[in-house]
Design a protein around this motif. Structure first.
Motif, PDB file in Angstrom:
ATOM      1  N   VAL A   1       0.836  -1.200   0.000  1.00  0.00           N
ATOM      2  CA  VAL A   1       0.000   0.000   0.000  1.00  0.00           C
ATOM      3  C   VAL A   1       0.872   1.253   0.000  1.00  0.00           C
ATOM      4  O   VAL A   1       0.539   2.253  -0.650  1.00  0.00           O
ATOM      5  N   ARG A   2       1.995   1.205   0.717  1.00  0.00           N
ATOM      6  CA  ARG A   2       2.920   2.345   0.734  1.00  0.00           C
ATOM      7  C   ARG A   2       3.413   2.668  -0.673  1.00  0.00           C
ATOM      8  O   ARG A   2       3.419   3.829  -1.096  1.00  0.00           O
ATOM      9  N   ILE A   3       3.835   1.637  -1.408  1.00  0.00           N
ATOM     10  CA  ILE A   3       4.366   1.842  -2.747  1.00  0.00           C
ATOM     11  C   ILE A   3       3.285   2.370  -3.688  1.00  0.00           C
ATOM     12  O   ILE A   3       3.499   3.344  -4.425  1.00  0.00           O
ATOM     13  N   ALA A   4       2.122   1.731  -3.657  1.00  0.00           N
ATOM     14  CA  ALA A   4       1.016   2.161  -4.514  1.00  0.00           C
ATOM     15  C   ALA A   4       0.599   3.589  -4.183  1.00  0.00           C
ATOM     16  O   ALA A   4       0.359   4.413  -5.077  1.00  0.00           O
ATOM     17  N   GLY A   5       0.526   3.893  -2.897  1.00  0.00           N
ATOM     18  CA  GLY A   5       0.144   5.235  -2.475  1.00  0.00           C
ATOM     19  C   GLY A   5       1.156   6.279  -2.896  1.00  0.00           C
ATOM     20  O   GLY A   5       0.798   7.372  -3.345  1.00  0.00           O
ATOM     21  N   ALA A   6       2.443   5.962  -2.782  1.00  0.00           N
ATOM     22  CA  ALA A   6       3.498   6.903  -3.156  1.00  0.00           C
ATOM     23  C   ALA A   6       3.451   7.204  -4.651  1.00  0.00           C
ATOM     24  O   ALA A   6       3.590   8.362  -5.067  1.00  0.00           O
ATOM     25  N   VAL A   7       3.248   6.168  -5.458  1.00  0.00           N
ATOM     26  CA  VAL A   7       3.173   6.355  -6.917  1.00  0.00           C
ATOM     27  C   VAL A   7       1.992   7.252  -7.276  1.00  0.00           C
ATOM     28  O   VAL A   7       2.119   8.183  -8.086  1.00  0.00           O
ATOM     29  N   PHE A   8       0.833   6.996  -6.652  1.00  0.00           N
ATOM     30  CA  PHE A   8      -0.343   7.799  -6.945  1.00  0.00           C
ATOM     31  C   PHE A   8      -0.127   9.252  -6.514  1.00  0.00           C
ATOM     32  O   PHE A   8      -0.453  10.192  -7.249  1.00  0.00           O
ATOM     33  N   LEU A   9       0.419   9.457  -5.315  1.00  0.00           N
ATOM     34  CA  LEU A   9       0.624  10.815  -4.813  1.00  0.00           C
ATOM     35  C   LEU A   9       1.613  11.595  -5.663  1.00  0.00           C
ATOM     36  O   LEU A   9       1.449  12.794  -5.892  1.00  0.00           O
ATOM     37  N   LEU A  10       2.650  10.923  -6.141  1.00  0.00           N
ATOM     38  CA  LEU A  10       3.617  11.595  -7.020  1.00  0.00           C
ATOM     39  C   LEU A  10       2.942  12.009  -8.328  1.00  0.00           C
ATOM     40  O   LEU A  10       3.207  13.099  -8.855  1.00  0.00           O
ATOM     41  N   GLY A  11       2.077  11.146  -8.850  1.00  0.00           N
ATOM     42  CA  GLY A  11       1.343  11.494 -10.062  1.00  0.00           C
ATOM     43  C   GLY A  11       0.445  12.693  -9.844  1.00  0.00           C
ATOM     44  O   GLY A  11       0.369  13.606 -10.683  1.00  0.00           O
ATOM     45  N   TYR A  12      -0.222  12.718  -8.694  1.00  0.00           N
ATOM     46  CA  TYR A  12      -1.110  13.843  -8.393  1.00  0.00           C
ATOM     47  C   TYR A  12      -0.296  15.115  -8.159  1.00  0.00           C
ATOM     48  O   TYR A  12      -0.730  16.212  -8.514  1.00  0.00           O
ATOM     49  N   ALA A  13       0.892  14.972  -7.562  1.00  0.00           N
ATOM     50  CA  ALA A  13       1.769  16.124  -7.352  1.00  0.00           C
ATOM     51  C   ALA A  13       2.176  16.737  -8.691  1.00  0.00           C
ATOM     52  O   ALA A  13       2.231  17.963  -8.834  1.00  0.00           O
ATOM     53  N   LEU A  14       2.455  15.885  -9.670  1.00  0.00           N
ATOM     54  CA  LEU A  14       2.818  16.374 -11.001  1.00  0.00           C
ATOM     55  C   LEU A  14       1.651  17.125 -11.646  1.00  0.00           C
ATOM     56  O   LEU A  14       1.850  18.162 -12.289  1.00  0.00           O
ATOM     57  N   MET A  15       0.431  16.621 -11.453  1.00  0.00           N
ATOM     58  CA  MET A  15      -0.742  17.307 -12.004  1.00  0.00           C
ATOM     59  C   MET A  15      -0.940  18.665 -11.336  1.00  0.00           C
ATOM     60  O   MET A  15      -1.293  19.653 -11.996  1.00  0.00           O
ATOM     61  N   ALA A  16      -0.711  18.721 -10.015  1.00  0.00           N
ATOM     62  CA  ALA A  16      -0.847  19.987  -9.297  1.00  0.00           C
ATOM     63  C   ALA A  16       0.210  20.982  -9.771  1.00  0.00           C
ATOM     64  O   ALA A  16      -0.070  22.172  -9.942  1.00  0.00           O
ATOM     65  N   ALA A  17       1.426  20.483  -9.979  1.00  0.00           N
ATOM     66  CA  ALA A  17       2.503  21.346 -10.467  1.00  0.00           C
ATOM     67  C   ALA A  17       2.171  21.875 -11.864  1.00  0.00           C
ATOM     68  O   ALA A  17       2.423  23.041 -12.177  1.00  0.00           O
ATOM     69  N   ARG A  18       1.585  21.016 -12.691  1.00  0.00           N
ATOM     70  CA  ARG A  18       1.187  21.436 -14.039  1.00  0.00           C
ATOM     71  C   ARG A  18       0.113  22.509 -13.963  1.00  0.00           C
ATOM     72  O   ARG A  18       0.126  23.483 -14.725  1.00  0.00           O
ATOM     73  N   ARG A  19      -0.857  22.340 -13.034  1.00  0.00           N
ATOM     74  CA  ARG A  19      -1.900  23.350 -12.876  1.00  0.00           C
ATOM     75  C   ARG A  19      -1.310  24.677 -12.413  1.00  0.00           C
ATOM     76  O   ARG A  19      -1.807  25.742 -12.762  1.00  0.00           O
ATOM     77  N   ALA A  20      -0.256  24.611 -11.596  1.00  0.00           N
ATOM     78  CA  ALA A  20       0.378  25.832 -11.104  1.00  0.00           C
ATOM     79  C   ALA A  20       1.016  26.610 -12.255  1.00  0.00           C
ATOM     80  O   ALA A  20       1.054  27.839 -12.248  1.00  0.00           O
ATOM     81  N   ILE A  21       1.504  25.855 -13.242  1.00  0.00           N
ATOM     82  CA  ILE A  21       2.142  26.496 -14.405  1.00  0.00           C
ATOM     83  C   ILE A  21       1.093  26.962 -15.415  1.00  0.00           C
ATOM     84  O   ILE A  21       1.177  28.046 -15.986  1.00  0.00           O
ATOM     85  N   LEU A  22       0.076  26.102 -15.613  1.00  0.00           N
ATOM     86  CA  LEU A  22      -1.008  26.400 -16.560  1.00  0.00           C
ATOM     87  C   LEU A  22      -2.343  26.330 -15.834  1.00  0.00           C
ATOM     88  O   LEU A  22      -3.109  25.379 -16.015  1.00  0.00           O
TER      89      LEU A  22
END
Length: 203
Positions: free
Chosen positions: A72-93
């Motif tokens: 669950v830790r690994i799956a959760g970390a992968v998902f959170l990193l993906g969501y972090a990238l989407m948030a970073a993209r929204r911050a730029i655009l």
């Protein structure tokens, strides 16, 4: 019984009233007024299930399956990193504040899926709600279910206030710069939690 309920209410709030992936998502959806009821319902119902599971004593079972938490830790970390990238993209655009998908079935499915993933793929909910809260509830003996109901009430009130109360901050977020700062903050929080999850595997 009142003492157990009050203790559960206070302890439950102490666990969920913190800056985390789930709360950040509820806040953002509340600010956007995008499927807020669905998000609040998913988080509240999920928390209720986890609280009841913890009070029932399933925390002891989880302790005997360390591989499960690691997965669950690994799956959760992968998902959170993906969501972090989407948030970073929204911050730029950044998207306009009112560019919501209310009434759109695909939008609702996307929002609910994200809420479910941010809740159930986060190992902290198992460590805090199932293990820790369950352990504290056990100390109340016959009052443990009352303790659990108090924690459940605190959870419902918190997510409702956070989701529907977020609209009070909309004047602050009428400027694109405010949304950029929020998404940057979300990206940092998600990345930090993901890093902690991965680092925790080796401990």
């Amino acid at each position: 019984m009142f003492v157990s309920a009050a203790a559960g209410f206070g302890f439950g709030l102490s666990l969920i009233v913190a800056i985390g992936a789930q709360n950040a998502y509820v806040l953002r959806q509340g600010l956007r007024r995008e499927h807020v009821l669905a998000v609040v319902a998913v988080c509240a119902v999920s928390d209720a299930i986890l609280i009841l599971v913890g009070v029932a004593g399933f925390g002891a079972l989880v302790r005997t399956l360390p591989w499960l938490l690691t997965t669950v830790r690994i799956a959760g970390a992968v998902f959170l990193l993906g969501y972090a990238l989407m948030a970073a993209r929204r911050a730029i655009l950044p998207r306009p504040l009112d560019a919501s998908t209310v009434g759109d079935a695909k939008g609702l499915a996307r929002v609910v899926t994200a809420a479910v993933a941010l809740t159930w793929l986060n190992p902290h909910v198992y460590l805090d709600t199932v293990l820790l809260l369950g352990s504290i509830a056990a100390t109340h003996g016959d009052g443990r279910w009352v303790f659990g109901l108090g924690a459940l009430l605190g959870s419902v009130l918190w997510f409702t206030a956070l989701g529907f109360g977020a609209r009070l901050l909309r004047p602050v977020f009428s400027r694109p710069a405010s949304w950029r700062l929020l998404d940057i903050g979300i990206a940092v929080v998600m990345t930090t939690i993901a890093a902690n999850l991965l680092l925790g595997i080796s401990k």
